[in-house]
Every structure is written in C-alpha cells, then in structure tokens.
Write an enzyme that holds these catalytic residues in place. Structure first.
Site, PDB file in Angstrom:
ATOM      1  CD1 TRP A  86      -1.393  -0.756  -3.891  1.00  0.00           C
ATOM      2  CD2 TRP A  86      -1.817   0.593  -5.641  1.00  0.00           C
ATOM      3  NE1 TRP A  86      -1.892  -1.478  -4.921  1.00  0.00           N
ATOM      4  CE2 TRP A  86      -2.221  -0.788  -6.168  1.00  0.00           C
ATOM      5  CE3 TRP A  86      -2.023   1.488  -6.797  1.00  0.00           C
ATOM      6  CZ2 TRP A  86      -2.895  -1.367  -7.353  1.00  0.00           C
ATOM      7  CZ3 TRP A  86      -2.832   0.973  -7.909  1.00  0.00           C
ATOM      8  CH2 TRP A  86      -2.945  -0.257  -8.056  1.00  0.00           C
ATOM      9  CD  GLU A 121      -3.033  -1.159   2.103  1.00  0.00           C
ATOM     10  OE1 GLU A 121      -3.062  -0.304   3.104  1.00  0.00           O
ATOM     11  OE2 GLU A 121      -4.023  -1.701   2.126  1.00  0.00           O
ATOM     12  CG  ASN A 146      -7.774   2.088   3.461  1.00  0.00           C
ATOM     13  OD1 ASN A 146      -7.905   3.141   3.578  1.00  0.00           O
ATOM     14  ND2 ASN A 146      -6.486   1.537   3.736  1.00  0.00           N
ATOM     15  CD1 TRP A 185     -13.761  10.246 -13.096  1.00  0.00           C
ATOM     16  CD2 TRP A 185     -12.422  11.293 -11.544  1.00  0.00           C
ATOM     17  NE1 TRP A 185     -12.818  10.879 -13.804  1.00  0.00           N
ATOM     18  CE2 TRP A 185     -11.913  11.574 -12.843  1.00  0.00           C
ATOM     19  CE3 TRP A 185     -11.794  11.823 -10.630  1.00  0.00           C
ATOM     20  CZ2 TRP A 185     -10.700  12.387 -13.075  1.00  0.00           C
ATOM     21  CZ3 TRP A 185     -10.688  12.519 -10.671  1.00  0.00           C
ATOM     22  CH2 TRP A 185     -10.032  12.838 -11.984  1.00  0.00           C
ATOM     23  CD1 TRP A 238     -11.638   9.876  -5.075  1.00  0.00           C
ATOM     24  CD2 TRP A 238     -13.552   9.255  -6.130  1.00  0.00           C
ATOM     25  NE1 TRP A 238     -12.692   9.880  -3.988  1.00  0.00           N
ATOM     26  CE2 TRP A 238     -13.933   9.488  -4.498  1.00  0.00           C
ATOM     27  CE3 TRP A 238     -14.650   8.677  -6.787  1.00  0.00           C
ATOM     28  CZ2 TRP A 238     -15.048   9.466  -4.180  1.00  0.00           C
ATOM     29  CZ3 TRP A 238     -15.675   8.685  -6.179  1.00  0.00           C
ATOM     30  CH2 TRP A 238     -16.186   8.982  -4.826  1.00  0.00           C
ATOM     31  CD1 TRP A 243     -18.904  12.325 -16.283  1.00  0.00           C
ATOM     32  CD2 TRP A 243     -19.365  10.415 -15.176  1.00  0.00           C
ATOM     33  NE1 TRP A 243     -17.607  11.714 -16.354  1.00  0.00           N
ATOM     34  CE2 TRP A 243     -17.878  10.297 -15.606  1.00  0.00           C
ATOM     35  CE3 TRP A 243     -19.858   9.386 -14.388  1.00  0.00           C
ATOM     36  CZ2 TRP A 243     -17.097   9.316 -15.236  1.00  0.00           C
ATOM     37  CZ3 TRP A 243     -18.971   8.200 -13.985  1.00  0.00           C
ATOM     38  CH2 TRP A 243     -17.526   8.402 -14.381  1.00  0.00           C
TER      39      TRP A 243
END
Length: 429
Positions: free
Chosen positions: A256, A253, A319, A337, A360, A284
C-alpha cells in the site's frame, strides 16, 4: 592550490551506513567519500523548532557520527538551502560525482533537478538510485504502461515481480571516507530544541500475530516501523523480506505504501486536489469549532477521542483508529479531508506525504480505489468490535464514564444520512 578530489554521498531519507544503495555505488568508485547531510531550510523552516521528527533525525545523525568517529572519520552536517550548500562544496572540492537515493515527492524532484543542473556546471554529475522502495515510479504498470489506480491488481503485479526480485545483499561494501574532522553541531546550534515525543524502536516480533491482533488498539502489536522507513534508518529490502517470510498482511501494507507513492508520482495533483474529479465539488461544512473539538479529542465519540488524544500525546495513532477518526471528520462532520491531512502531518511521527494523502483520500472517498462514499464507519460499532472492554478508551480518556466527558456532538444516524445526501448531490452535479 589543488582541490581535494572526493565524491559526495548526500544522505536524505536514508540515515544509515549499511544496505544503502547510494553509499554502495559511491564505494565502488575508489575515491574518498564526503558524507553530507543538509537540514533543508525549505522544509525545516515550516516546522516548529521542537519538532520531534527533527530530534529523531538528529539522533540518527549522532549515531552515524559516533560510528564514523571510531574510524577517525566524520560526517558533514549543514543547514540551509541545498543548492547553496552544494554549490559551495563544488567550489571547495573537486567532485566528479554526487551520489544520493531517489525521493519521489514533488519538492524533492524539483530540488534534485536543480542540483543536477548545478553539478553539470561544475563538471560533476548527480547520480540517483532507488533505495526507499522495492519498486519505484513505473516499474509496476499495466500492459499498456499506464499506472495502476486500483490497489489489488497493483499488489498482484507487485508480488509477481517480487517473487523473482533478487534482494541484493552486497550492501556492506566499506566506503573510504574523507579524512576530515568536521564539527558535529549541537541541536540548539542548528536552531532546534528537543521534541517532546520519542520515536520508538521498530520491532518485528509482532509479525507472527499481526494478522489476528492488528485491529485491536489496546494490544499495541504494531511494528512502529513507520518513522524508520520514512527516514531510512532501516532498509525497506530487509523489512519486505521479513514480512514476506512471516506476515503476508504486513507485506500488503508495505505494498500500500508503494502504491500510494506511485500514485503521487504519476498524479501529483492528488496532493492538493481530489483524485476523482467528480468529488471536487463536495460542499464541505468546515466548521472551525467542530474541527477544534475533533483535534482535541472532545467529540463525545470515545473511539474518535481516544485516537486523537493518543496522537496528541505520543505522535502515534493505531491504524484502525486512524480510519475511524478520518471517516468521522470527513463524513460525520463534513470537514475537508485536507484539514485532517494537514493536522496529521503536523503530529504524526511516521508522517509520509504519499501515504497520509492516500489514506485521507481513501477515508474521504475522494481518492483512487477509495472506500465508497456511502460507507461510513459507525464509531460505536467499531468500539464494540475492537475495544469491547473499553480498555483503549479508558487509557486515553480518564474522564470517560463521568459527567465531565462530553455528549456526542452529532447524532450518528443523522450525520450519516447528511453525508450520503451531500456526497450524492455533489457527484451528480
């Protein structure tokens, strides 16, 4: 009158006096150090006066101030435009060098370029150092020197380099601070008010059980390290070392985090646009009332609502639940988003631009190495797997199970089919 000769160490996202690369480098120069922090009005003016993250920064500065005061030294705190403040300091002092740690966000890069040009005009120099990451910019790239856009090969290369990486422990070199008694301002005199959320102390005791328990929100075994990495109250080197020894999943993580940072650095368009060009044209729906219900945790989907209420009440969100709430907004409600990213940015105590946008876009399927557009979290199945006894849900939704709790605002099967059709049509175009 002869100007006092000092070097400036400009604290930004590194609010600590130990394991601080810029401070270590300045200490080697054998000149008194003027320790500076600036509440950058280009940033703080966009925040509410009672933003809890500002309160946290202030608390960390107060801690540094008290540590320096025990040595009869002090920290200089200013509020304003960094260019103006540093210009005044360069006029007041003879400053051969300004030391700071790198920041990779677009605004920070632009600001530092301007400060660098300014310092040259005063026969000074801005020195920047890697400090908030293990590997920065183009240190982990493909053989052809192009950046990775897929996480797994990036992670593998990161780990290969990390194994031979020497984590320099010589960070406790003592700097000689300037002998000045700078006034330590109150929070209110800076134009701020105390925030209502408290940043929790980080806790690495969770690493031993992190892999087994991390997906169950009621267990609350997260490290709460996010805000501390964001503002540099602890060194990433120390955290990465602990993770490598106790939890490979936790280390992944952290990787990431650096993956998304280098994506932002190499592809700054992804901050405001879809990383994948073919996803730019998703139509959207962006229904404002639907968005309001999502923000308030009143969608009728308890895992979504519990997460949003936790966020609104504490500034934190588990998370696993972040993925569920983000997927629901983008896929079930077909809301852009960027709306969700902006809302999270206003609420999360651990908000970090690159990670927030990266995650996101991952959830919306518009980002690099994102979840496929046809993969849509089923909130009910997520609840059955990760909150089977409804403990997390009942903690944040006291009216759950009564007629006061709203019915689901959409049908999952219908919303899923609509999302897949919408995405597929937009991509083909």
């Amino acid at each position: 009158m002869t100007k006092k000769k000092v070097n400036i160490v400009w604290l930004r996202r590194d609010l600590r006096l130990v394991h601080n690369t810029a401070l270590k480098q300045a200490a080697r120069e054998k000149l008194p150090v003027l320790l500076l922090f600036i509440f950058d009005e280009n940033i703080v003016n966009q925040l509410p006066e009672n933003d809890s993250r500002i309160s946290f920064i202030y608390q960390q500065l107060e801690r540094i101030h008290l540590e320096l005061r025990s040595q009869n030294r002090s920290l200089l705190i200013k509020k304003g435009n960094p260019l103006d403040i540093i210009s005044c300091l360069l006029q007041e002092y003879n400053v051969p060098s300004i030391f700071a740690n790198e920041d990779y966000e677009p605004y920070a890069i632009k600001r530092d370029n301007e400060i660098s040009e300014l310092s040259i005009s005063f026969n000074s120099k801005l020195h920047l150092f890697k400090d908030q990451v293990i590997f920065a910019k183009s240190e982990i790239v493909k053989k052809d020197q192009s950046p990775y856009t897929v996480y797994t090969p990036y992670k593998n290369q990161w780990l290969n380099n990390f194994e031979v990486q020497i984590l320099d422990e010589e960070y406790d070199i003592k700097a000689e601070y300037i002998n000045e008694n700078f006034h330590f301002p109150s929070l209110t005199s800076l134009g701020f008010k105390a925030g209502r959320h408290l940043v929790k102390d980080y806790n690495l005791d969770c690493l031993g059980v992190y892999e087994e328990q991390r997906d169950y929100p009621i267990k609350d075994i997260g490290s709460y390290i996010g805000p501390h990495l964001r503002f540099g109250t602890v060194s990433i080197r120390q955290i990465a070392k602990a993770a490598s020894e106790h939890s490979k999943i936790f280390l992944n993580e952290l990787i990431w985090r650096e993956f998304f940072m280098q994506i932002m650095f190499h592809f700054p368009h992804s901050i405001t646009e879809s990383f994948k060009p073919q996803y730019k044209f998703i139509p959207w729906h962006n229904n404002e009332n639907d968005f309001k219900l999502w923000c308030e945790g009143k969608t009728g989907f308890p895992m979504v609502d519990a997460g949003m209420r936790q966020l609104n009440s504490t500034g934190y969100m588990h998370n696993r639940v972040r993925m569920i709430t983000a997927s629901f907004l983008c896929k079930h409600l077909l809301i852009d988003w960027r709306w969700g990213e902006t809302y999270f940015a206003s609420k999360l105590l651990d908000y970090e631009l690159s990670s927030n946008i990266g995650n996101w876009q991952w959830a919306a399927s518009t980002g690099c190495d994102a979840v496929p557009y046809f993969r849509i979290f089923n909130p009910e199945l997520q609840q059955k797997r990760f909150d089977p006894t409804f403990e997390y849900i009942k903690k944040w939704i006291p009216e759950y199970g009564t007629n006061q709790y709203p019915k689901p605002m959409v049908d999952h099967k219908t919303a899923r089919e609509r999302a897949i059709s919408t995405y597929k049509t937009a991509i083909i175009k």
